[in-house]
Enzyme design. Structure first.
Site, PDB file in Angstrom:
ATOM      1  N   CYS A 143      -4.229   1.538  11.592  1.00 30.76           N
ATOM      2  CA  CYS A 143      -4.466   1.443  10.143  1.00 30.76           C
ATOM      3  C   CYS A 143      -5.632   2.303   9.689  1.00 30.76           C
ATOM      4  CB  CYS A 143      -4.689  -0.012   9.756  1.00 30.76           C
ATOM      5  SG  CYS A 143      -5.924  -0.803  10.780  1.00 30.76           S
ATOM      6  N   GLY A 150      -0.695  -6.057   7.860  1.00 31.19           N
ATOM      7  CA  GLY A 150       0.550  -5.289   7.816  1.00 31.19           C
ATOM      8  C   GLY A 150       0.531  -4.324   6.656  1.00 31.19           C
ATOM      9  N   SER A 151       1.707  -3.979   6.180  1.00 34.28           N
ATOM     10  CA  SER A 151       1.799  -2.939   5.150  1.00 34.28           C
ATOM     11  C   SER A 151       1.423  -3.496   3.771  1.00 34.28           C
ATOM     12  CB  SER A 151       3.219  -2.380   5.106  1.00 34.28           C
ATOM     13  OG  SER A 151       4.121  -3.424   4.810  1.00 34.28           O
ATOM     14  N   GLU A 195      -5.057  -7.725   5.313  1.00 35.75           N
ATOM     15  CA  GLU A 195      -5.545  -6.536   6.038  1.00 35.75           C
ATOM     16  C   GLU A 195      -4.415  -5.513   5.988  1.00 35.75           C
ATOM     17  OE1 GLU A 195      -8.534  -6.237   7.376  1.00 35.75           O
ATOM     18  OE2 GLU A 195      -9.263  -8.297   7.319  1.00 35.75           O
ATOM     19  N   LEU A 196      -4.534  -4.533   5.090  1.00 35.59           N
ATOM     20  CA  LEU A 196      -3.378  -3.660   4.811  1.00 35.59           C
ATOM     21  C   LEU A 196      -3.649  -2.222   5.276  1.00 35.59           C
ATOM     22  CD1 LEU A 196      -2.677  -5.233   1.289  1.00 35.59           C
ATOM     23  CD2 LEU A 196      -1.856  -5.983   3.526  1.00 35.59           C
ATOM     24  N   GLU A 242       0.346   6.525   3.076  1.00 40.05           N
ATOM     25  CA  GLU A 242      -0.067   6.222   4.446  1.00 40.05           C
ATOM     26  C   GLU A 242       0.950   6.827   5.406  1.00 40.05           C
ATOM     27  OE1 GLU A 242       0.197   2.110   5.856  1.00 40.05           O
ATOM     28  OE2 GLU A 242      -1.502   2.485   7.185  1.00 40.05           O
TER      29      GLU A 242
HETATM   30  P1  NAP Z   1       4.918  -4.755   8.159  1.00 36.24           P
HETATM   31  O1  NAP Z   1       6.261  -4.149   8.148  1.00 36.24           O
HETATM   32  O2  NAP Z   1       4.251  -5.024   6.881  1.00 36.24           O
HETATM   33  O3  NAP Z   1       5.070  -6.117   9.015  1.00 36.24           O
HETATM   34  C1  NAP Z   1       3.965  -6.935   9.289  1.00 36.24           C
HETATM   35  C2  NAP Z   1       4.436  -8.351   9.561  1.00 36.24           C
HETATM   36  O4  NAP Z   1       4.974  -8.916   8.358  1.00 36.24           O
HETATM   37  C3  NAP Z   1       5.538  -8.458  10.601  1.00 36.24           C
HETATM   38  O5  NAP Z   1       5.326  -9.601  11.384  1.00 36.24           O
HETATM   39  C4  NAP Z   1       6.781  -8.623   9.738  1.00 36.24           C
HETATM   40  O6  NAP Z   1       7.850  -9.270  10.404  1.00 36.24           O
HETATM   41  C5  NAP Z   1       6.219  -9.511   8.654  1.00 36.24           C
HETATM   42  N1  NAP Z   1       7.033  -9.584   7.437  1.00 36.24           N
HETATM   43  C6  NAP Z   1       7.959  -8.713   6.979  1.00 36.24           C
HETATM   44  N2  NAP Z   1       8.487  -9.175   5.803  1.00 36.24           N
HETATM   45  C7  NAP Z   1       7.866 -10.346   5.538  1.00 36.24           C
HETATM   46  C8  NAP Z   1       7.974 -11.311   4.479  1.00 36.24           C
HETATM   47  N3  NAP Z   1       8.803 -11.147   3.459  1.00 36.24           N
HETATM   48  N4  NAP Z   1       7.193 -12.412   4.539  1.00 36.24           N
HETATM   49  C9  NAP Z   1       6.338 -12.609   5.558  1.00 36.24           C
HETATM   50  N5  NAP Z   1       6.198 -11.729   6.588  1.00 36.24           N
HETATM   51  C10 NAP Z   1       6.951 -10.615   6.569  1.00 36.24           C
HETATM   52  O7  NAP Z   1       3.894  -3.854   9.020  1.00 36.24           O
HETATM   53  P2  NAP Z   1       4.103  -3.131  10.410  1.00 36.24           P
HETATM   54  O8  NAP Z   1       5.065  -1.996  10.261  1.00 36.24           O
HETATM   55  O9  NAP Z   1       4.363  -4.141  11.483  1.00 36.24           O
HETATM   56  O10 NAP Z   1       2.616  -2.567  10.655  1.00 36.24           O
HETATM   57  C11 NAP Z   1       2.147  -1.400  10.076  1.00 36.24           C
HETATM   58  C12 NAP Z   1       1.284  -1.659   8.862  1.00 36.24           C
HETATM   59  O11 NAP Z   1       0.229  -2.551   9.178  1.00 36.24           O
HETATM   60  C13 NAP Z   1       0.594  -0.391   8.367  1.00 36.24           C
HETATM   61  O12 NAP Z   1       0.651  -0.336   6.965  1.00 36.24           O
HETATM   62  C14 NAP Z   1      -0.841  -0.565   8.858  1.00 36.24           C
HETATM   63  O13 NAP Z   1      -1.792   0.163   8.120  1.00 36.24           O
HETATM   64  C15 NAP Z   1      -1.018  -2.031   8.712  1.00 36.24           C
HETATM   65  N6  NAP Z   1      -2.129  -2.499   9.552  1.00 36.24           N
HETATM   66  C16 NAP Z   1      -3.300  -2.874   8.954  1.00 36.24           C
HETATM   67  C17 NAP Z   1      -4.391  -3.271   9.740  1.00 36.24           C
HETATM   68  C18 NAP Z   1      -5.697  -3.697   9.135  1.00 36.24           C
HETATM   69  O14 NAP Z   1      -6.496  -4.301   9.839  1.00 36.24           O
HETATM   70  N7  NAP Z   1      -5.964  -3.428   7.877  1.00 36.24           N
HETATM   71  C19 NAP Z   1      -4.261  -3.291  11.129  1.00 36.24           C
HETATM   72  C20 NAP Z   1      -3.047  -2.900  11.689  1.00 36.24           C
HETATM   73  C21 NAP Z   1      -1.991  -2.513  10.893  1.00 36.24           C
HETATM   74  P3  NAP Z   1       9.083  -8.412  11.039  1.00 36.24           P
HETATM   75  O15 NAP Z   1       8.466  -7.564  12.098  1.00 36.24           O
HETATM   76  O16 NAP Z   1       9.996  -9.456  11.540  1.00 36.24           O
HETATM   77  O17 NAP Z   1       9.647  -7.598   9.913  1.00 36.24           O
END
Ligand code: NAP
Length: 472
Positions: free
Chosen positions: A279, A225-226, A245-246, A373
């Site tokens: 990502c 995630g982020s 994996e960010l 990003e």
């Molecule tokens: P995100 O907002 O960081 O959310 C990712 C996950 O974390 C979701 O399931 C979210 O749940 C959960 N989450 C939120 N707050 C949390 C907390 N306090 N504790 C535990 N979990 C929590 O990311 P996104 O918008 O879904 O995805 C986009 C990001 O992912 C981008 O930055 C992208 O670059 C990154 N990404 C990285 C890769 C890699 O392999 N490096 C691959 C794909 C994506 P909720 O949905 O319920 O908020």
């Protein structure tokens, strides 16, 4: 759909709407988990971990292999579910479904290859009468927290290796896209997985995430995630193993000897698929001065030709963004660049969640569209004079997930591979390419640890050293 915890499907009166990002229509609802649900899921998963650690490798293989066969039979439904909840075009949804099946199959194979090593203890003074070897054992309970943009394959990249290694696993899918993860749970249960070995809790990460991540019964957190949420989780987790994996703002370097048609095709393919919400999307395109204008002439009409619309319509080449607030942010960043002197060559208009794919030229590295990003359908183009300039620009970021260079010159390519700080390096394609068996993960603020089933299994097992004394 219902969520799955403590060995059973569970509903709750409070719901989360799962919406089609194109028109906001509600596709389905899922229960909104509470902290008490998370507690119960962990209690169940602790029992599941005991069951899993006793299950032999060939049984774990059989379950995962069977699951991959069931996925193959349900590919059409899985692909459509992915596209409907996430917004990627149907072709991309189908491709993700088939990669997911492959990820589970790769994980199945790893269940048979969990090996330790024999240590030559006679190499240490006093070690000659001793025999030493390592054992690799499961971590116990794994928490798998996943983002919206690959709602099935990124879940498979955690669940497959966790189960292959003999752990139980609790999935916390993104609230926008929980349906394909829940379908995976159904498939795994049908394939014979002990019900306590898996849970999928659907609830807001902001509300229940800390309860999951702080619990001492979880030994391993695998998060995609982020950067911001990843950093928060690391703080909350305490003494646990973590894989992060960010995000990134991946560079693509165009040297003067590159085939510009090929670069333009690759920029479109790797900058705009899934509306740029990948990502490793190509974001910062750095072009050598002598070919700068010619490259823009080749790229712009190709980007203009990308027809946006309903992701389920076969004529659409690019679907919506996940949320309107993200679409607004992307257009704001484009506007900010233009008011700072950049040129918008095409795209950038917004209608709801749809953003016309954009080419922004003459960008400078301090603009948000370059240094943060973007995670949206635009590429930021800038000039460089030499390979050293290009490497400096590529490294001028807190991120380091993927980087690409187009050149026929082997010396430039190797210099780039050696000196750019990035977990993935591509020569003669854009930064967005991944085979699911590769070691995949970022450097710097793009995270730590690797995925790819073989590498994830390593991160989801622990090593014990065994010494037998008095052996001659
Ligand atoms: P995100 O907002 O960081 O959310 C990712 C996950 O974390 C979701 O399931 C979210 O749940 C959960 N989450 C939120 N707050 C949390 C907390 N306090 N504790 C535990 N979990 C929590 O990311 P996104 O918008 O879904 O995805 C986009 C990001 O992912 C981008 O930055 C992208 O670059 C990154 N990404 C990285 C890769 C890699 O392999 N490096 C691959 C794909 C994506 P909720 O949905 O319920 O908020």
């Amino acid at each position: 759909m219902q969520m799955f915890l403590d060995g059973e499907w569970v509903d709750r009166p409070a719901k989360i709407d799962v919406k089609n990002p194109f028109d906001g229509s509600v596709i389905d609802t899922v229960p909104k988990a509470s902290k008490a649900d998370v507690e119960r899921a962990i209690t169940g998963a602790v029992r599941g971990a005991e069951i899993m650690r006793r299950l032999p490798g060939h049984e774990r293989y059989k379950i995962l292999h069977r699951a991959s066969e069931l996925m193959q039979a349900q590919l059409e439904d899985l692909g459509r579910t992915i596209s409907s909840e996430e917004g990627k075009i149907l072709g991309e949804g189908m491709f993700e479904a088939s990669r997911s099946k492959e990820t589970i199959e790769l994980s199945a194979e790893e269940a048979k290859r969990i090996m330790g090593e024999v240590l030559p203890l006679d190499g240490a003074p006093g070690g000659a009468d001793r025999f030493g070897f390592t054992l690799r054992v499961p971590c116990g309970v794994v928490a798998a927290i996943t983002p919206f943009n690959f709602p099935l394959n990124l879940v498979c990249h955690k669940v497959g290796p966790a189960l292959a290694a003999g752990n139980s696993v609790i999935i916390k899918p993104a609230s926008d896209t929980p349906l394909s993860a829940l379908k995976l749970v159904k498939i795994l249960l049908e394939a014979g997985l002990p019900p306590e070995a898996i849970a999928c809790i659907t609830g807001s990460g902001g509300e229940v995430g800390d309860t999951l991540c702080a619990d001492a019964r979880i030994r391993k957190i695998s998060f995609t995630g982020s950067r911001e949420i990843g950093e928060h989780i690391c703080r909350v987790a305490g003494l646990k193993k973590v894989t992060m994996e960010l995000g990134s703002n991946s560079p693509l370097i165009v040297m003067p000897d590159a085939n510009l048609d090929k670069v333009a095709d690759a920029t479109v393919a790797t900058g705009f698929s899934n509306a740029g919400q990948v990502c490793i999307s190509a974001q910062r395109v750095v072009v050598m001065e002598p070919v700068y204008h010619e490259f823009l002439e080749r790229l712009t009409p190709r980007v203009k030709a990308l027809k946006t619309g309903n992701q389920l319509d076969s004529a659409t080449k690019m679907g919506p963004m996940i949320r309107e607030s993200d679409a607004v942010r992307v257009t704001q960043w484009i506007d900010e660049a233009v008011s700072g002197g950049a040129k918008l060559l095409t795209g950038g208009q917004r209608s709801g969640t749809l953003v016309e794919p954009a080419v922004v030229a003459d960008v400078n590295p301090a603009m948000k569209i370059s240094c943060d990003e973007l995670f949206g359908p635009a590429v930021a183009i800038q000039k460089a004079k030499t390979i050293d300039d290009a490497i400096a620009v590529a490294n001028d970021t807190r991120y380091g997930l993927s980087a690409a260079i187009f050149t026929e010159n082997l010396n430039w390519a190797l210099k780039f591979a050696r000196h750019v700080d990035s977990g993935n390096i591509h020569v003669n394609w854009g930064p967005q390419w991944r085979a699911d068996l590769m070691p995949y993960g970022g450097l710097k603020d793009s995270g730590m640890g690797k995925e790819g089933p073989r590498y994830a299994v390593k991160e989801m097992t622990e090593t014990k050293m065994v010494v037998i004394h008095g052996v001659s």
